[in-house]
Design an enzyme around this catalytic site. Structure first.
Site, mmCIF file in Angstrom:
data_model
loop_
_atom_site.group_PDB
_atom_site.id
_atom_site.type_symbol
_atom_site.label_atom_id
_atom_site.label_comp_id
_atom_site.label_asym_id
_atom_site.label_seq_id
_atom_site.Cartn_x
_atom_site.Cartn_y
_atom_site.Cartn_z
ATOM 1 N N HIS A 17 0.829 -1.207 0.000
ATOM 2 C CA HIS A 17 0.000 0.000 0.000
ATOM 3 C C HIS A 17 0.865 1.260 0.000
ATOM 4 O O HIS A 17 1.713 1.434 0.876
ATOM 5 C CB HIS A 17 -0.861 -0.044 1.263
ATOM 6 C CG HIS A 17 -1.945 0.965 1.334
ATOM 7 N ND1 HIS A 17 -2.240 1.656 2.489
ATOM 8 C CD2 HIS A 17 -2.842 1.402 0.418
ATOM 9 C CE1 HIS A 17 -3.269 2.451 2.279
ATOM 10 N NE2 HIS A 17 -3.650 2.326 1.028
ATOM 11 N N HIS A 59 -1.947 11.204 -1.911
ATOM 12 C CA HIS A 59 -3.201 10.646 -1.398
ATOM 13 C C HIS A 59 -4.245 11.724 -1.139
ATOM 14 O O HIS A 59 -5.385 11.624 -1.580
ATOM 15 C CB HIS A 59 -2.928 9.863 -0.107
ATOM 16 C CG HIS A 59 -4.168 9.279 0.483
ATOM 17 N ND1 HIS A 59 -4.988 9.996 1.336
ATOM 18 C CD2 HIS A 59 -4.742 8.058 0.345
ATOM 19 C CE1 HIS A 59 -6.017 9.231 1.681
ATOM 20 N NE2 HIS A 59 -5.887 8.053 1.101
HETATM 21 O O1 G3P Z 1 -6.570 1.401 -3.025
HETATM 22 C C1 G3P Z 1 -6.825 0.895 -1.761
HETATM 23 C C2 G3P Z 1 -6.731 1.955 -0.685
HETATM 24 O O2 G3P Z 1 -5.569 2.707 -0.884
HETATM 25 C C3 G3P Z 1 -7.934 2.845 -0.662
HETATM 26 O O3 G3P Z 1 -7.940 3.766 0.393
HETATM 27 O O4 G3P Z 1 -7.568 5.976 1.386
HETATM 28 O O5 G3P Z 1 -5.770 4.290 1.441
HETATM 29 O O6 G3P Z 1 -6.352 5.394 -0.689
HETATM 30 P P1 G3P Z 1 -6.857 4.907 0.642
HETATM 31 MG MG MG Z 2 -5.064 4.370 -2.111
#
Ligand code: G3P
Ligand code: MG
Length: 250
Positions: A17, A59
């Site tokens: 992630h 993000h």
């Molecule tokens: O793509 C999965 C996840 O990253 C979605 O939530 O807020 O971490 O971008 P966020």
């Molecule tokens: Mg994400």
């Protein structure tokens, strides 16, 4: 529908992630380097557009949390964004890291034989256009590759833009809840997968997705018990911050 009736799935099960979770500044090349050093071969990143429509990694809608800048990120041209420090907020060792463009990250992934999940994270009001531009650029950057990036978004308008601009690229609908009509929406957008918050997945929701020929992925899976539960349900992909905890070959 049986799982083997789904289209072949060319992606690793484990996906890091934002590069390396919280171990390095999210969505910087330093994070992807660290994730790769830990053995991870697929990454998730968040992409939005600068004011002059350069796709880059960030993000949040605004710059404060993860850069030295301030204000809405999408209102600044790339020339200004490219000068910001995107690492010093995390720790002194990363001070001076810059915001990468999608093209920067593509070069890293292609050079290191890594796969990518591009989460289209539009600034408010730019959903469809962000989907179009990101998909166009991804199609160009990965044009010679056997395995394309997986494009995902919570925003159906962004996925619609991606579908119109580069229908050949695989798409996934992100879900933070099982809103009414999610399965039909994913199918109408030609999605190959849904990426659900981990608590959403159970036998019934997996069966619903599979009955629409949708692969099932989950975010953000950071503890062993959750990972085991999801693997037992047969999920195809787990997105995790914990590049130091899980074995990505598992
Ligand atoms: O793509 C999965 C996840 O990253 C979605 O939530 O807020 O971490 O971008 P966020
Ligand atoms: Mg994400």
């Amino acid at each position: 529908m049986k799982p083997d009736a789904l289209t072949p799935w060319p992606y690793p099960r484990w996906i890091a992630h934002r590069g390396a979770g919280r171990l390095a500044p999210e969505n910087t090349l330093a994070a992807f380097r660290l994730g790769a050093q830990q053995g991870w071969r697929m990454f998730e990143c968040d992409v939005k557009l600068s004011a002059d429509e350069v796709p880059f990694l960030l993000h949040d809608d605004t710059l404060e949390r993860t850069t030295s800048g301030s204000g809405p990120a999408g209102q600044q041209p790339w020339a200004a964004l490219s000068r910001l420090d995107a690492g010093g907020w995390h720790s002194p060792a990363y001070a001076g890291e810059s915001l990468p463009t999608l093209e920067n990250l593509a070069r890293f992934c292609l050079a290191n034989d890594c796969r990518l999940n591009i989460e289209i994270k539009p600034s408010p009001g730019t959903e469809q256009r962000t989907g179009e531009v990101v998909a166009q650029q991804a199609a160009r950057l990965w044009r010679a590759e056997a395995v394309p990036p997986l494009l995902s978004s919570f925003q159906t308008a962004a996925l619609r833009g991606a579908l119109q601009a580069a229908p050949q690229l695989p798409r996934a609908l992100l879900l933070d809840q099982l809103w009414s009509g999610w399965q039909a929406a994913a199918s109408a957008l030609g999605c190959v997968a849904v990426v659900g918050q981990h608590a959403l997945w159970d036998t019934a929701s997996v069966a619903q997705a599979k009955s629409a020929s949708l692969r099932c992925l989950s975010y953000t899976v950071n503890d062993e018990a959750t990972a085991q539960r999801l693997l037992a349900l047969g999920l195809d992909g787990l997105i995790s911050d914990r590049v130091d905890r899980f074995d990505p070959r598992g």
